[in-house]
Design an enzyme around this catalytic site. Structure first.
Site, mmCIF file in Angstrom:
data_model
loop_
_atom_site.group_PDB
_atom_site.id
_atom_site.type_symbol
_atom_site.label_atom_id
_atom_site.label_comp_id
_atom_site.label_asym_id
_atom_site.label_seq_id
_atom_site.Cartn_x
_atom_site.Cartn_y
_atom_site.Cartn_z
ATOM 1 N N GLY A 134 0.926 -1.046 -0.162
ATOM 2 C CA GLY A 134 -0.135 0.300 -0.124
ATOM 3 C C GLY A 134 1.161 1.788 0.042
ATOM 4 C CG ASP A 135 2.829 2.418 2.977
ATOM 5 O OD1 ASP A 135 2.086 3.043 3.673
ATOM 6 O OD2 ASP A 135 3.887 1.291 4.528
ATOM 7 C CB ALA A 136 4.962 0.396 -2.961
ATOM 8 C CG PHE A 137 -1.281 2.035 -5.035
ATOM 9 C CD1 PHE A 137 -1.306 1.769 -6.292
ATOM 10 C CD2 PHE A 137 -1.771 3.638 -4.794
ATOM 11 C CE1 PHE A 137 -2.078 2.290 -7.439
ATOM 12 C CE2 PHE A 137 -2.802 3.937 -5.415
ATOM 13 C CZ PHE A 137 -3.248 3.069 -6.497
ATOM 14 N N GLY A 139 3.282 5.652 -2.939
ATOM 15 C CA GLY A 139 4.437 6.781 -3.178
ATOM 16 C C GLY A 139 4.613 6.782 -4.925
#
Length: 181
Positions: A134-137, A139
């Protein structure tokens, strides 16, 4: 801002959010976890007033809907539209709500419209660790927004970043980013 911040200092977030709104800057908020919605609802409502972008996954969206949208937990588009319609401190731009659902389509609500973006499948044998997806998304999405790209390009980059990170152990990157979206 991550929703986890709401557990310690909503006053700090209000101070930062006020400056952001006064200067017509962009603020993003991640719902972060269902317990934030369940136990820090008032703080979350305060933070959402400053948010131009609200991100969450399907569990966080369902928790929000259950608590704030007459018990709605299934229709994530309806929940996203409800968040879009909440009061907003900076009225110079509309709010965008983005809900990811793992391998299912990503839901984006903006200006009274819901759009779904399909996720490219990744072979099961390539999945290593979903931590940080989710954090990568977020970002990847925000990286494209900063470059002036549209929602579709931003979602595509978010999907790429999430897909890339779940093929790694932990949230490590083996080298420089090779996204060329």
């Amino acid at each position: 801002s991550a929703g986890f911040f709401l557990t310690v200092s909503v006053d700090s977030l209000v101070q930062v959010g006020t400056k952001i709104a006064e200067q017509n800057k962009v603020m993003a908020l991640n719902l972060s976890a269902p317990f934030i919605v369940d136990f820090f609802g008032d703080q979350l409502a305060t933070a959402i007033e400053f948010a131009d972008f609200v991100f969450g996954n399907e569990s966080e969206a369902a928790a929000y809907g259950k608590k704030n949208c007459d018990g709605e937990e299934e229709d994530l588009g309806k929940i996203a539209l409800a968040i879009c319609a909440l009061p907003k401190k900076n009225d110079k731009r509309s709010r965008t709500v983005v809900f990811t659902q793992g391998s299912k389509s990503t839901i984006v609500a903006k200006d009274g419209k819901v759009t779904e973006y399909s996720v490219e499948a990744i072979a099961a044998d390539k999945l290593v660790d979903t931590n940080g997806a989710g954090d990568a998304f977020v970002g990847g999405f925000l990286a494209q927004m900063v470059l002036g790209k549209d929602l579709e390009a931003s979602v595509k980059a978010g999907h790429w970043a999430a897909g890339y990170i779940i093929q790694q152990s932990g949230t490590t990157l083996p080298g420089p980013c090779e996204y060329s979206g």
